[in-house]
Scaffold this active site. Structure first.
Site, mmCIF file in Angstrom:
data_model
loop_
_atom_site.group_PDB
_atom_site.id
_atom_site.type_symbol
_atom_site.label_atom_id
_atom_site.label_comp_id
_atom_site.label_asym_id
_atom_site.label_seq_id
_atom_site.Cartn_x
_atom_site.Cartn_y
_atom_site.Cartn_z
ATOM 1 N N GLU A 47 -61.891 -3.393 -9.115
ATOM 2 C CA GLU A 47 -62.290 -3.683 -7.733
ATOM 3 C C GLU A 47 -63.210 -2.599 -7.219
ATOM 4 O O GLU A 47 -63.244 -1.494 -7.761
ATOM 5 C CB GLU A 47 -61.046 -3.668 -6.815
ATOM 6 N N LYS A 86 -64.045 0.396 -4.807
ATOM 7 C CA LYS A 86 -63.287 1.368 -4.023
ATOM 8 C C LYS A 86 -64.048 1.527 -2.718
ATOM 9 O O LYS A 86 -65.154 2.065 -2.686
ATOM 10 C CB LYS A 86 -63.170 2.695 -4.756
ATOM 11 N N ASP A 118 -65.036 2.819 0.915
ATOM 12 C CA ASP A 118 -64.979 4.150 1.513
ATOM 13 C C ASP A 118 -64.766 4.026 3.017
ATOM 14 O O ASP A 118 -65.683 4.175 3.815
ATOM 15 C CB ASP A 118 -66.286 4.887 1.201
ATOM 16 N N TYR A 168 -56.765 -5.451 -0.197
ATOM 17 C CA TYR A 168 -56.708 -5.348 -1.658
ATOM 18 C C TYR A 168 -55.313 -5.178 -2.233
ATOM 19 O O TYR A 168 -55.168 -4.851 -3.408
ATOM 20 C CB TYR A 168 -57.625 -4.225 -2.151
ATOM 21 N N LYS A 199 -64.484 7.491 -9.564
ATOM 22 C CA LYS A 199 -65.377 7.732 -8.432
ATOM 23 C C LYS A 199 -66.784 8.049 -8.900
ATOM 24 O O LYS A 199 -66.965 8.783 -9.875
ATOM 25 C CB LYS A 199 -64.832 8.876 -7.566
ATOM 26 N N CYS A 250 -81.414 31.625 22.245
ATOM 27 C CA CYS A 250 -82.094 30.338 22.092
ATOM 28 C C CYS A 250 -83.484 30.554 21.491
ATOM 29 O O CYS A 250 -84.268 31.345 22.020
ATOM 30 C CB CYS A 250 -82.208 29.644 23.443
ATOM 31 N N CYS A 307 -86.114 29.632 24.390
ATOM 32 C CA CYS A 307 -86.282 30.322 25.671
ATOM 33 C C CYS A 307 -85.645 31.712 25.703
ATOM 34 O O CYS A 307 -85.754 32.417 26.704
ATOM 35 C CB CYS A 307 -85.734 29.463 26.814
ATOM 36 N N CYS A 334 -77.530 26.252 24.332
ATOM 37 C CA CYS A 334 -78.335 27.098 25.200
ATOM 38 C C CYS A 334 -77.985 26.696 26.630
ATOM 39 O O CYS A 334 -78.173 25.537 27.010
ATOM 40 C CB CYS A 334 -79.821 26.871 24.938
ATOM 41 N N CYS A 358 -85.188 25.825 29.973
ATOM 42 C CA CYS A 358 -85.472 25.851 28.535
ATOM 43 C C CYS A 358 -86.407 24.680 28.186
ATOM 44 O O CYS A 358 -86.021 23.516 28.319
ATOM 45 C CB CYS A 358 -84.148 25.766 27.781
#
Ligand code: IVH
Length: 682
Positions: A108, A110, A112, A220, A307, A401, A404, A419, A425
């Site tokens: 089957e 898998k 996620d 499943y 996997k 920042c 600025c 910031c 800014c």
């Protein structure tokens, strides 16, 4: 009448299944919606024939509060994982050594997503529980009921009186991308991948919100005392006939070669699937053999998960930019030497936040590994230390920042740096204005980020309100603009005065207020002033809003700069009121009414619309100025106590209808029709 209700329920459940599970609708959306509306109306008129598994119940509405933990009848085990084909061959060899040769396996996908266990009693969904710690999980039934591919009532026959069926809740890529776009537009951090988004959605406190997330399922594993099947594949076939969504990609394989071929096939196929998969699960098909093989404390001995390795590539890290978003959030973005990965050229990768950078111990010039797992944006997952150039310096997260120079802040428990210089800014100013003019907000054309940045640099724009004082003569002489563009911008700004209130609310860029929340708020408060006057507590009580959004809104309106912006927008003629609906009467003129609980004949939204249609005002919390508490069933005790304490009259639905003279409510309520099947899941 009862027969009609039952018939509609049956027919609608059938078409729901055709649409959401088989992807093969037999009727058009309009016809479906018409039947759904007829059923909803009949159910509202006949509460005595209520049925929690009616197709109308797909739309959750009641707040469910915290989740109750429920023990699983049978523990939810996990699977032994492997990334190697040799280990899969080892698994099959062990199985055959134990039970003999000629074993049949079911291979089957898998999925996620996040695991779920559904319990059905007499063919009706009674409970949905998350995996939790495998022994007990959270009861998320109200949320799962909103997922269209989960049958509320089974079809066909032959199911055991009581059984559990397990599977995965997924968020398809399309829904995931839509959700993240919405979150980013609202200044909220996006989900890293569809799995997190699915798990997060399942734990939302409002089923109505879950209903909008576009979740899907695949089942499943069937489990129960009285199962009459000898094999897993038989039970899957039966589950499909009972109405469950079961993957069409499962296959019975009779040898390790067959398993190998299946895995190779899925490895190519999965790139084209509309949802995330991360491998293949191989299960012994026979239940008798499964029992013989048994399980360890953690996982069954009769199954293994192969996997797929996340696709990764190595490349050089050229530099890291720290970009400033419109909310002030700082995001490190890696610039890479271009590299091919999973069919696309990758030049940039996200590094999330300071913790991530520290954990990776990454330096400029390093060879780094980039991966594209379930994530859409590639990320840096590691560094090849063996080829680190000598003398390289560690990458430090900036203290100020980058735009600025203001010292960055990081609140307790927050992964991101911000910031705080919102007003000064430049990228924040540009970002806010760009959001304000964007298509789904004020829809002002001709103002891309570059032009906005130019106007900010020229001192012509500081806040969105400045747009309304721009004159063509100021714009025309600027580089890349000219007369025509200048006139278009001014005309676009003028046209934006007609944009409806809900979009202005969205355009303001209040943290956590995306398009949908803005629509709810506009419908509920109907004016910016009413919204600004609401307390965080009052906001938090509104369905669809909740604590965090409530706090963000009151924080926004507490800031004097934001208040000044709103006043300037008002002065410019921006629409701060929802469209007025024609009143049916003025019986409730100016009366404040709190509606709470569930009602026999009308939905809460309908009652709210009636209050407004008769000149009243809806209030979400009982306060000293409340005139009536319209109390339904299951009303919260706190509201009742408070109303009694303040001697506020508590009225029933019938009394309310009498008060308004039971004039048939003629204003169409603005109820959003969650039942309408917009957009296919796949
Ligand atoms: S069977 C006892 N089948 O993988 C075995 N699980 O690592 C129960 N998963 O928690 C699981 N696709 O969330 C099974 N086709 C599939 C699956 C699957 C995804 C997930 C599931 C489980 C985890 C186990």
């Amino acid at each position: 009448m009862k027969q009609r209700i039952e018939r509609l329920r049956e027919v609608l459940a059938h078409h729901n299944h055709k649409y959401y599970v088989e992807n093969a609708p037999e009727i058009g959306d309009e016809q479906f919606d018409r039947m759904m509306r007829e059923l909803a109306d009949l159910e509202a008129a006949h509460p005595e024939w209520d049925d929690p598994s009616s197709p109308t119940r797909r739309v959750g509405s009641d707040l469910s509060g915290g989740f109750v933990t429920v023990a699983h009848g049978r523990p939810m085990l996990s699977l032994a994982n492997t990334y190697s084909m040799e280990e899969v061959a080892g698994f099959s060899a062990r199985v055959e050594k134990e039970v003999g040769e000629g074993v049949e396996y079911v291979c089957e996908l898998k999925f996620d997503g996040t695991a779920i266990s559904l319990n059905y009693e007499n063919g009706v969904l009674v409970r949905a529980v998350t995996r939790g710690d495998g022994v007990a999980g959270d009861d998320v039934t109200a949320n799962v009921r909103t997922i269209h591919s989960v049958p509320l009532r089974l079809v066909g026959s032959g199911w055991p009186a009581s059984f559990d069926i397990r599977g995965e809740i997924l968020m398809p890529f399309a829904a995931f991308e839509r959700l993240n776009a919405e979150r980013e537009a609202a200044g909220e951090p996006p989900f890293a991948n569809p799995r997190n988004a699915a798990a997060g959605s399942l734990k939302l406190q409002s089923p109505a919100l879950v209903a909008r997330r576009g979740l899907a399922t695949f089942l499943y594993s069937v489990a129960g005392e009285e199962l009459s099947f000898a094999t897993h594949s038989e039970s899957l076939r039966a589950a499909r006939e009972w109405g469950f969504r079961v993957s069409e990609h499962s296959r019975v394989c009779r040898s390790i070669e067959g398993i190998r071929t299946y895995i190779a096939k899925i490895d190519t196929l999965r790139a084209g699937l509309p949802y995330a998969t991360d491998g293949v699960v191989i299960k012994v098909d026979s239940y008798a053999l499964q029992r013989r093989l048994g399980a360890t404390a953690k996982s069954p001995r009769w199954a293994v998960a192969y996997k797929f390795a996340a696709e990764s590539a190595a490349t050089r890290l050229v530099n890291v930019e720290f970009s400033v978003g419109r909310t002030g959030a700082i995001t490190p973005v890696a610039n890479l030497e271009p590299v091919q990965l999973a069919g696309t050229t990758v030049k940039r990768a996200s590094m999330h936040n300071a913790d991530q950078i520290a954990m990776l111990d990454v330096k400029i010039g390093d060879m780094v590994y980039v991966e594209k797992g379930g994530e859409i944006i590639p990320k840096i997952t590691g560094v090849d230390l063996s080829v680190r150039p000598p003398g390289s310096v560690p990458l430090e997260f900036p203290a100020v920042c980058p735009a600025c120079g203001t010292a960055l802040v990081r609140d307790e428990g927050e992964a991101r740096h911000f910031c705080p210089n919102a007003a000064g800014c430049p990228p924040q100013i540009v970002g806010r204005i760009a959001h304000f003019v964007s298509r789904r907000a004020m829809d002002i054309e001709g103002l891309g980020e570059e032009t906005i940045a130019l106007l900010v640099a020229e001192g012509l724009l500081m806040t969105p309100a400045d747009l309304y004082t721009l004159r063509a003569e100021q714009l025309a002489p600027l580089p890349r603009l000219g007369d025509k563009s200048a006139e278009n911008i001014v005309a676009g700004v003028a046209a934006s005065l007609k944009v409806p209130f809900s979009r202005i609310l969205y355009a303001l860029g209040i943290r956590m207020v995306g398009e949908t929340t803005a629509k709810y708020l506009a419908a509920h408060f109907r004016s910016l002033d009413a919204l600004a006057a609401a307390s965080a507590e009052e906001l938090a009580q509104i369905e669809e809003v909740g604590n965090k959004v409530g706090e963000a809104i009151s924080e926004y309106f507490t800031d004097p700069q934001n208040r000044a912006l709103v006043e300037r927008l008002r002065a410019a003629g921006v629409n701060l009121l929802a469209e007025t609906k024609t009143a049916v009467s003025d019986t409730l003129d100016g009366k404040h009414i709190v509606i709470s609980g569930s009602f026999a004949t009308h939905s809460r939204d309908d009652l709210k619309a009636m209050v407004e249609a008769h000149g009243g005002r809806n209030q979400s919390a009982v306060a000293t100025n409340t005139d009536y508490l319209l109390a339904g069933e299951k009303i919260g005790p706190a509201k009742l106590t408070k109303a009694r304490k303040l001697a506020i009259p508590i009225i029933s639905e019938d009394e309310f209808m009498e008060m308004i003279g039971d004039v048939k409510n003629s204003t169409a309520s603005e109820k959003n029709d969650n039942n309408s099947r917009q957009g296919k899941l796949f």
